[in-house]
Design an enzyme around this catalytic site. Sequence first.
Site, PDB file in Angstrom:
ATOM      1  N   TYR A  53       0.925  -1.320   0.074  1.00 54.67           N
ATOM      2  CA  TYR A  53       0.690   0.383   0.134  1.00 54.67           C
ATOM      3  C   TYR A  53       0.428   1.236  -0.199  1.00 54.67           C
ATOM      4  O   TYR A  53       2.498   1.464   0.814  1.00 54.67           O
ATOM      5  CB  TYR A  53      -0.722  -0.514   0.807  1.00 54.67           C
ATOM      6  N   ALA A  54       1.185   2.265  -0.989  1.00 52.20           N
ATOM      7  CA  ALA A  54       1.406   3.328  -1.181  1.00 52.20           C
ATOM      8  C   ALA A  54       2.757   2.696  -1.249  1.00 52.20           C
ATOM      9  O   ALA A  54       4.306   3.691  -0.115  1.00 52.20           O
ATOM     10  CB  ALA A  54       1.102   4.939  -0.297  1.00 52.20           C
TER      11      ALA A  54
END
Length: 327
Positions: A53-54
Amino acid sequence: MEQRHLGRTGLRVSRLGLGTLTWARDTDDRDAADQLKTFWEAGGTLVDTADVYADGGAEYLLGRIVEGMVPRRDLVIATKAGSVLEADRRVDGSRRHLLAALDDSLERLGTDYVDLWQVHAFDPATPLEETLQALDTAVSSGRARYVGVANFSGWQLAKAATWQLAAPAVRARLASAQMEYSLLQRGVEREVLPAALDLGLGLLPSSPLGRGVLTGKYRHATPPDSRGASEHLAPFVAPYLDDAAGRIVDAVATAADGLAVTPLQVALCWLRDRPGVTAPIVGARTAQQLRAALSVETLSLPDEIRRALDDVSAPVHRYPDHDWSTL
């Protein structure tokens, strides 16, 4: 918030989880901190993230916020490993990759352990027993308290859970399966959910609001501040904007009008109380959106509303799901 056991384990988690998919990308530091504080003050404990995530930013942001705001012991932190961002490979379930990814996650999160560590996806190029050995190592070394899987099909889940149960003294029992599940996506009911129920795994539904579509926000147009308008997430929302989904969303809106609540509350309450579900993972862009989701704590759907939603969203399952003798 009510606490539920995660599968057939002693771990108790809040019956709604906080997702961090958009953190450090579409959700900035301040909004993320507001979300975590709101969630914790409401009695929420389960916070779900992943190493991709990111590009690791969500884990790093979560670690920084927890350090200054919430006692670590008050949270059940779950993360995932196994998805990769390399052009030639999307999944890596090798022991080498998984354990290195876990160490990196712990560093970003600023903690010595995660409460739940999950294999993000099944890797057909790696022997399943090798992947599962990484989970055993994570638990025996103290780096993970419990382990689970995500995005496994029914046979993959059954094989993995059965393998772990075959040698309970040396293998870590699978506690959970995280899968997409909502009124717009009931595919897990065919094989995954029955396997999870039989084997004692708690189901952690992701995208419980149909990637935001079940809130009704897309019924007439795409709001400019929504995921559907986001450069990163528009392709994620698009599959649920067809006519079939529209009929389900209309039914949810009708039920919400009759109960004087919101479509979000109806859709989330329907899923939260499905058999086998431990905690839907709710991803919100702002604390205000999260508060709307948390408001379902005191809501239960009448049986007639639940049955109507079951019918309008029912997936078509034929052979071999039905008794062959009736065909």
